[in-house]
Design a protein around this motif. Structure first.
Motif, PDB file in Angstrom:
ATOM      1  N   LEU A 130      -0.133   3.841   0.807  1.00  0.00           N
ATOM      2  CA  LEU A 130      -1.570   4.051   0.980  1.00  0.00           C
ATOM      3  C   LEU A 130      -2.150   4.811  -0.212  1.00  0.00           C
ATOM      4  N   SER A 134      -4.823   2.090  -1.655  1.00  0.00           N
ATOM      5  CA  SER A 134      -6.225   2.284  -1.255  1.00  0.00           C
ATOM      6  C   SER A 134      -6.843   3.493  -1.935  1.00  0.00           C
ATOM      7  N   TYR A 135      -6.019   4.534  -2.185  1.00  0.00           N
ATOM      8  CA  TYR A 135      -6.586   5.793  -2.657  1.00  0.00           C
ATOM      9  C   TYR A 135      -6.184   6.105  -4.084  1.00  0.00           C
TER      10      TYR A 135
ATOM     11  N   SER B  51      -5.233  11.660  12.585  1.00  0.00           N
ATOM     12  CA  SER B  51      -4.387  10.572  12.091  1.00  0.00           C
ATOM     13  C   SER B  51      -3.501  10.040  13.205  1.00  0.00           C
ATOM     14  N   SER B  56      -3.493   5.984  12.397  1.00  0.00           N
ATOM     15  CA  SER B  56      -3.640   5.523  11.021  1.00  0.00           C
ATOM     16  C   SER B  56      -3.130   6.618  10.088  1.00  0.00           C
ATOM     17  N   ASP B  58      -4.149   7.333   7.113  1.00  0.00           N
ATOM     18  CA  ASP B  58      -5.154   7.841   6.165  1.00  0.00           C
ATOM     19  C   ASP B  58      -5.341   9.353   6.266  1.00  0.00           C
TER      20      ASP B  58
END
Lengths: 160, 101
Positions: A130, A134-135, B51, B56, B58
């Protein structure tokens, strides 16, 4: 699991109170390490192993060493209480309780009795995927931030 | 047997409040910086709990960003404190009043 959560949470809150109420800075720093380690236990309970290890290595290891070093370097002694205003002393407590109760109530109302979903697969591999997909842009900006911080620390510490 | 998410949010709120009290009431600048670390940790608890709640990863990535920011902030803050101590010979926040009118 539940008992472990309660123990870690109570230790974290009590040690945080100790950080704030303790008058000697070195004790505050040591109690802050206790807070960080019990928070690492809570991250483990949440299934965030990577964050837990980062917490212990980076926070309790690197950052707190920096704090203790500066406390020793400046020879910070017991703090003498300042003269706070009377209004602050009388209004502070009730306002604090209202503030705390309001946030907890809002959280309770927002998520009424939500059950936790099954633990997610959040190993270092998933986080890395991730982070570097995405980041990527935030990651690079963070690296610039760190660079600026290093330069700033060097400039500040230089004898002018 | 899992813990409902409320409890994590309540723990984060408690830590945040204690940190705010520390920032507002203490005189020692080093302890004020430590209280800011407490506040950042409260944010991290919320991020990791959400989270988990929303299933998720993120939130955990953002927790890593917060930890990075905390490291940068500690380095700059402690550098500032050392520079201040060199000029003013004090670590008390209320005695540092160069910009006061």
């Amino acid at each position: 699991m539940v008992i472990l959560f309660y123990i870690a949470a109570i230790v974290a809150i009590l040690a945080a109170l100790g950080v704030v109420l303790q008058k000697t800075p070195v004790y505050s720093a040591l109690l802050l390490i206790v807070v960080l380690c019990s928070l690492a236990v809570i991250y483990l309970l949440l299934g965030a192993e990577f964050i837990a290890f980062i917490q212990v290595i980076v926070y309790a290891g690197a950052i707190m060493v920096l704090f203790v070093l500066v406390i020793m370097l400046l020879n910070a002694r017991r703090e003498t209480p300042g003269q706070g205003s009377r209004m602050a002393r009388w209004l502070g407590g009730p306002l604090l309780v209202v503030f705390l109760a309001e946030i907890v109530l809002a959280a309770w109302r927002q998520f009424p009795g939500a059950a936790s979903p099954p633990p997610l697969n959040a190993g270092p591999a998933a986080i890395g995927q991730l982070l570097f997909r995405s980041y990527v842009l935030p990651f690079e900006v963070t690296s610039i931030l760190i660079l600026v911080a290093i330069l700033g620390a060097v400039v500040l510490a230089k004898k002018s | 047997m899992t813990i409902p998410p409320h409890w994590y949010l309540a723990l984060g709120t408690g830590l945040f409040t204690v940190g705010v009290v520390g920032v507002l009431t203490r005189r020692n600048v080093i302890v004020i910086l430590m209280s800011i670390e407490l506040i950042l940790n409260a944010v991290n608890i919320n991020l990791v709990a959400f989270s988990r709640m929303f299933h998720s990863v993120d939130g955990q990535v953002f927790a890593i960003f917060v930890i990075t920011d905390a490291a940068a902030e500690a380095a700059i803050g402690l550098g500032l404190i050392i520079a201040l101590f060199r000029n003013k010979e004090t670590v008390n926040a209320d005695e540092i009043d160069l910009l006061k009118w």
